[in-house]
Structures are given as C-alpha cells and as structure tokens.
Design an enzyme around this catalytic site. Structure first.
Site, PDB file in Angstrom:
ATOM      1  N   HIS A  33      98.311 -28.343 125.004  1.00  0.00           N
ATOM      2  CA  HIS A  33      99.247 -27.374 125.589  1.00  0.00           C
ATOM      3  C   HIS A  33     100.636 -27.966 125.850  1.00  0.00           C
ATOM      4  O   HIS A  33     101.379 -27.466 126.699  1.00  0.00           O
ATOM      5  CB  HIS A  33      98.687 -26.788 126.884  1.00  0.00           C
ATOM      6  CG  HIS A  33      97.349 -26.140 126.720  1.00  0.00           C
ATOM      7  ND1 HIS A  33      97.202 -24.894 126.141  1.00  0.00           N
ATOM      8  CD2 HIS A  33      96.098 -26.559 127.044  1.00  0.00           C
ATOM      9  CE1 HIS A  33      95.914 -24.580 126.128  1.00  0.00           C
ATOM     10  NE2 HIS A  33      95.231 -25.563 126.657  1.00  0.00           N
ATOM     11  N   VAL A  53      95.796 -27.378 131.450  1.00  0.00           N
ATOM     12  CA  VAL A  53      95.496 -28.706 130.923  1.00  0.00           C
ATOM     13  C   VAL A  53      94.364 -29.308 131.753  1.00  0.00           C
ATOM     14  O   VAL A  53      94.489 -29.442 132.972  1.00  0.00           O
ATOM     15  CB  VAL A  53      96.739 -29.615 130.956  1.00  0.00           C
ATOM     16  CG1 VAL A  53      96.385 -31.030 130.514  1.00  0.00           C
ATOM     17  CG2 VAL A  53      97.838 -29.037 130.079  1.00  0.00           C
ATOM     18  N   ASP A  54      93.280 -29.687 131.098  1.00  0.00           N
ATOM     19  CA  ASP A  54      92.095 -30.174 131.806  1.00  0.00           C
ATOM     20  C   ASP A  54      92.251 -31.654 132.162  1.00  0.00           C
ATOM     21  O   ASP A  54      91.570 -32.537 131.613  1.00  0.00           O
ATOM     22  CB  ASP A  54      90.837 -29.956 130.951  1.00  0.00           C
ATOM     23  CG  ASP A  54      90.560 -28.480 130.719  1.00  0.00           C
ATOM     24  OD1 ASP A  54      90.911 -27.672 131.602  1.00  0.00           O
ATOM     25  OD2 ASP A  54      90.004 -28.132 129.666  1.00  0.00           O
ATOM     26  N   ASP A  65      90.904 -24.016 136.646  1.00  0.00           N
ATOM     27  CA  ASP A  65      89.955 -24.006 135.538  1.00  0.00           C
ATOM     28  C   ASP A  65      88.565 -24.463 135.973  1.00  0.00           C
ATOM     29  O   ASP A  65      88.028 -25.442 135.461  1.00  0.00           O
ATOM     30  CB  ASP A  65      90.470 -24.874 134.389  1.00  0.00           C
ATOM     31  CG  ASP A  65      91.729 -24.304 133.769  1.00  0.00           C
ATOM     32  OD1 ASP A  65      91.623 -23.379 132.953  1.00  0.00           O
ATOM     33  OD2 ASP A  65      92.838 -24.789 134.104  1.00  0.00           O
ATOM     34  N   TYR A 122      85.327 -17.807 132.504  1.00  0.00           N
ATOM     35  CA  TYR A 122      85.294 -18.155 131.077  1.00  0.00           C
ATOM     36  C   TYR A 122      84.433 -17.176 130.289  1.00  0.00           C
ATOM     37  O   TYR A 122      83.796 -17.535 129.297  1.00  0.00           O
ATOM     38  CB  TYR A 122      84.805 -19.593 130.877  1.00  0.00           C
ATOM     39  CG  TYR A 122      85.892 -20.630 131.090  1.00  0.00           C
ATOM     40  CD1 TYR A 122      86.439 -21.324 130.022  1.00  0.00           C
ATOM     41  CD2 TYR A 122      86.391 -20.892 132.357  1.00  0.00           C
ATOM     42  CE1 TYR A 122      87.439 -22.258 130.216  1.00  0.00           C
ATOM     43  CE2 TYR A 122      87.396 -21.823 132.563  1.00  0.00           C
ATOM     44  CZ  TYR A 122      87.915 -22.501 131.488  1.00  0.00           C
ATOM     45  OH  TYR A 122      88.913 -23.429 131.675  1.00  0.00           O
TER      46      TYR A 122
END
Length: 535
Positions: free
Chosen positions: A379, A407-408, A193, A223
C-alpha cells in the site's frame, strides 16, 4: 521531563531494558529505527473456524446479540446497538424491522432511582451475492440513543423487547469526561484490521486486560469480503490490476467478491465482551466497501450495523464524522470516499476543524484507513491523492496525531509535513496489525522493493495516486526515511493516555508480549505556543 514513579519494561526481541522515564517528541526527531523481525513470530494469520464457540447463535431469536456502545458527539449521549434473530440464509424473506421493539432500560450504577427508558429504531439490510445472483438479508438491527447522561459516570443497562420477555443481561458503560482541557479518558485503545483470527483472540484479551475507557477500531472488521458465499476463503493479497481493473487476476478478487455476510455476525458476537461494555468507535476501511451488484451501493453492512455521531457532528455520513472524548476531539475520515476540494467530505472537514474550540478540546486526533506515511512495501503511497488534498488543511489547524491501518505492521513517524520533518506536523501512527492478514515485513527502501511505476500496476487498490517525493524527486527512499522514527512487523494494539493539554503517552503493545509490556513508548508533546492554528 519528570521521571515516572514506577518501572516500565521495554521489550525489544532478546534485549530487555528497564527505564525510569520515557522519551518525548521534544527529544526528536529520532534517528530511524527498524526492529528486527521476531524469529518466533509467524507472520501468517489463521482465521478462527466457524465452529468457534463465540460464533454460536443465541437460542432465542428475539434475544439481543452483537451488543455495542458507541459515543455520540458529546459526553451527555451514547448509542446502544444490537441485533435480533441473528443472520439469515441466502434468498430468505427480509424480516420486518417493526416486529421487535428497540428499548433500552438504563440508570446510574448502584443508583436507587428507577430505570429510565429510551426507544430507538430498527433496520434490515440486504447484501447481493454477485456471482450466485443471490441475496442475503440481515437480522433486525436496533439503534437507540441515550441522552441527558452525566459525564464520566458509570451506567448499567439492558436492551431488547420487554413485551417479548427478550431483554439482554445487564451491561455497563462509562460516559466520557466533560470536554475541558483538564479532563480526559484515562486510557484509549487504538487498533486496526482485527479480523477474526487466532491473533484477534490475543488482541481482544490484551484490550480487555488494559481496561480501556474508549476503543477506536480502524478498518478490517469482519473480513466478510474475503469469503465467497459458499464459505470459501479468497486470497487476494497478491492481486494486481491495471487502471481499469481489467486484468484476470483482479477480476476474481475485486469484481466477483460475494462478501459472506454471516462473518459480520460472527465478528459481532466475538467482540461483544468488549463492545457491550466499552464505547467503541468504528472507522471504515477497504474491507468494508463490499460493493453491491445492481445499484452500486457500498459500505452497506458497516453503515447498518453500527451507530455513528454523524448527524450530531454535521456530516450526515457514517463514513466521516467527529466526536469529543473529554479534552480530545476525534475526526474520522474515509480514504475511499471523494476528498477533493469540492467534495462533501472536504467541505465537512474544513467546517469541523474551523469550529473546534481548542480551549475545551486542545487535542485533535484524526483517523482513517490508508496511511500517508508508511514505508512498508504494501500500500505504499496509495493514498497520495488524499494526502495532497487534505494535508495542508490538517496542518493549518494543527492536528496532533493521525492513526491509520491497512498496512499490517506498526510504524510511528517523527513529526512530519509534506515528507519533511516539521515540529508542528502531526505524528503519524500506522497500526494495522490488529490480527488479520499477513504481516508486512518488506520495506520500500529494501533492495528490489521499489515499485515500478512505469508499469502502473503496482498499487493494489488501483488508484494510481503516485507523486514523486519532494527531496531529489525520488520514487522510493534508499534508506529508511528520516520521517520514519520506528517501525516493526508484529501483531498488537496501541494505547493513548492523554495526561494534560500538552502531554499524551503513547505505547505499542505486541501480541507476543504480556499486556503490560510495551515495545514502543513515547510522550507526544503539543507545542501550542509555537504551533498555532491559522486559517
């Protein structure tokens, strides 16, 4: 475990510890640990502006840009990809992919022999803008496969069309070592990400500073799907919807995304200092779906812009494939493609696992987007159906490490199988904090954070793949579960250094620290004598 001959500093917020050796999974399972949130860290990521110099289109429309190197299945081959003419405006006429040649000139670095030449193919893709009923057409995307290469050898190359005097500058790449139990790439960077934010700039700097031999990027590249065609940024982080995606909040975020495609060109130009010189493998995530309006196509930009060793690994899909990096076999899966027992993905995965020669590639590493073992609120258990379909298969063939993103945040598990500690289960590593999005700072075991499954609207992807846990039929753990060894909320990257057929050093490197400092370091140790492969 022998002591290391050098000192490594572990940084944990305000505490600095100097150690002479690293722990290993043999010392575990470890008691769950949550690193405190750095009070100086802004959890919100801000996108780079369109005026960023790295986004600028080259002067010549035929000059190669967005150059990238990706691996084929084995060490004797790589793919070179690039774009000419850049991106096009909405409703423009598609370019003729045959108007520019796809040629790579290459040779061994500093070799006196003449350049070799390889030719490939070129394509153009379209992306429909849903709300405006407009269409984007890409630049000409070129893919050329180089074959007959020597393993672990530095090559130099140029790409483009020599008949138009439109060749790139000289770039370099090193092939992977031959697949044996004694040969491995020195350093593998794993990140997820990334996006195009100020944090991404720091991530890219840290990656380049570590001089990797291979980079694996998991989901969340451009993105582009978070931008409308008028360049307006969407905020769908709190979007929730029912099982049919019919709520008003969800309609705008999921059904009307226009996916502003020039963001892909920005990302390709921004990442070129890395991707043109270091083999970089892409793993599709949620932000790459980009569903089209009329024909229900998905993953069009992703599958067009990059080359994948799909045919070589027998999958015939860019969404799941495999490749060897020395003595490590990598398997790429897709969370958003059917994975039930009768699906093409499951059948391919079972065949790929069955055909692995563990005497040549003792390490098996898998990667996909949605994590199975994340304890962060965002999530949570969205990939439960994928886990129930595939976990037994991965366990049977003794997959060693699993990398996820989405998941950040960062989280490393103890060895686990079916939510239970198991010395033969994989180590699951969530590494979706590569720079984009807003950091996940809340955990499902924090008071008030357990999702209400009776409302059936808490899963952001609307997949509703929930099952109760095997222990006490719990919906959410009351404390950090024992399978979660370490978790923290910070942006950064991970680094895997496989030392031999049983030991690999893993480290997590935060953005706020210097590139040579690690926040989490551990030796992952295989136990082939105890954990044997069985069919």
């Amino acid at each position: 475990m022998t002591s290391m001959s050098f000192l490594v500093i572990l940084v944990c917020n305000v505490i600095t510890i100097t150690v002479n050796a690293f722990p290993s999974t043999l010392d575990g399972p470890f008691a769950p640990l949550t690193a405190p949130l750095d009070p100086n860290l802004n959890p919100v990521a801000f996108d780079l502006p369109e005026s960023d110099p790295s986004f600028v289109h080259p002067n010549s429309k035929f000059l190669p840009e967005q150059i990238s190197v990706s691996l084929s299945y084995s060490a004797d081959s790589v793919w070179i990809s690039w774009v000419t003419t850049g991106c096009c405006e909405e409703d423009s006429v598609p370019l003729d992919p045959n108007s520019v040649q796809s040629i790579v000139q290459y040779r061994e670095f500093n070799a006196r022999n003449r350049n070799k030449h390889a030719t490939g193919y070129s394509i153009v893709y379209n992306q429909q803008y849903n709300a405006l009923k407009k269409n984007y057409t890409s630049g000409i995307i070129h893919h050329v496969q180089l074959t007959g290469l020597k393993p672990n050898t530095l090559y130099q190359y140029r790409c483009g069309d020599p008949s138009l005097s439109a060749m790139s500058e000289v770039y370099y790449f090193r092939t992977m070592p031959k697949s044996t139990s004694e040969s491995y790439p020195h350093r593998i960077i794993v990140a997820g990400d990334l996006g195009l934010t100020y944090n991404t700039s720091t991530v890219l700097t840290h990656i380049l500073s570590n001089h990797p031999d291979l980079v694996v990027l998991i989901g969340g590249f451009s993105y582009a799907d978070t931008y409308l065609a008028n360049k307006t940024k969407l905020d769908c982080s709190s979007c929730q919807c029912d099982q049919n995606r019919t709520s008003s909040d969800c309609d705008f975020c999921y059904n009307s995304r226009e996916s502003y495609q020039p963001r892909w060109d920005y990302w390709g130009r921004f990442m070129e200092p890395l991707t043109a010189n270091v083999p970089t493998m892409m793993v599709a995530g949620e932000h790459e779906i980009e569903q089209q309006t009329d024909d229900n196509l998905t993953f069009v930009a992703y599958s067009s812009r990059f080359a994948f060793p799909s045919n070589e690994s027998g999958s015939f899909s860019p969404l799941y494939y495999s490749f060897n990096a020395g003595g490590a076999h990598f398997i790429v899966l897709n969370s958003y493609t059917p994975h039930d027992y009768s699906s093409d993905q499951y059948i391919w995965l079972e065949s790929d696992l069955r055909n692995i020669n563990r005497s040549e590639t003792p390490w098996v590493v898998a990667a996909w987007s949605l994590p199975w073992y994340s304890t962060f609120k965002g999530h949570f258990r969205e990939a439960e159906s994928m886990r129930t379909n595939l976990e037994d298969l991965l366990y049977s063939y003794q997959v060693d490490i699993v990398f996820n993103s989405q998941v950040d945040a960062y989280e490393r598990s103890n060895r686990v199988y079916n939510y239970t500690l198991d010395q033969c289960g994989p180590v699951y590593i969530t590494i979706g904090a590569g720079g984009a999005g807003k950091l996940e700072t809340e955990h499902v075991d924090d008071p008030g954070n357990c999702p209400d499954h009776s409302q059936r609207n808490w899963v952001g992807s609307c997949s509703f793949n929930f099952t109760l846990g095997p222990v006490n039929n719990e919906l959410c753990p009351l404390n950090q579960p024992d399978y979660s060894a370490y978790r923290e909320s910070s942006f950064g990257i991970g680094m895997l250094e496989v030392k031999n057929e049983t030991h690999a050093l893993w480290s997590w490197n935060r953005n706020q620290n210097l590139y040579y400092l690690a926040g989490d370091v551990i030796y992952i140790v295989r136990l082939p004598d105890i954990c044997s492969v069985y069919n």
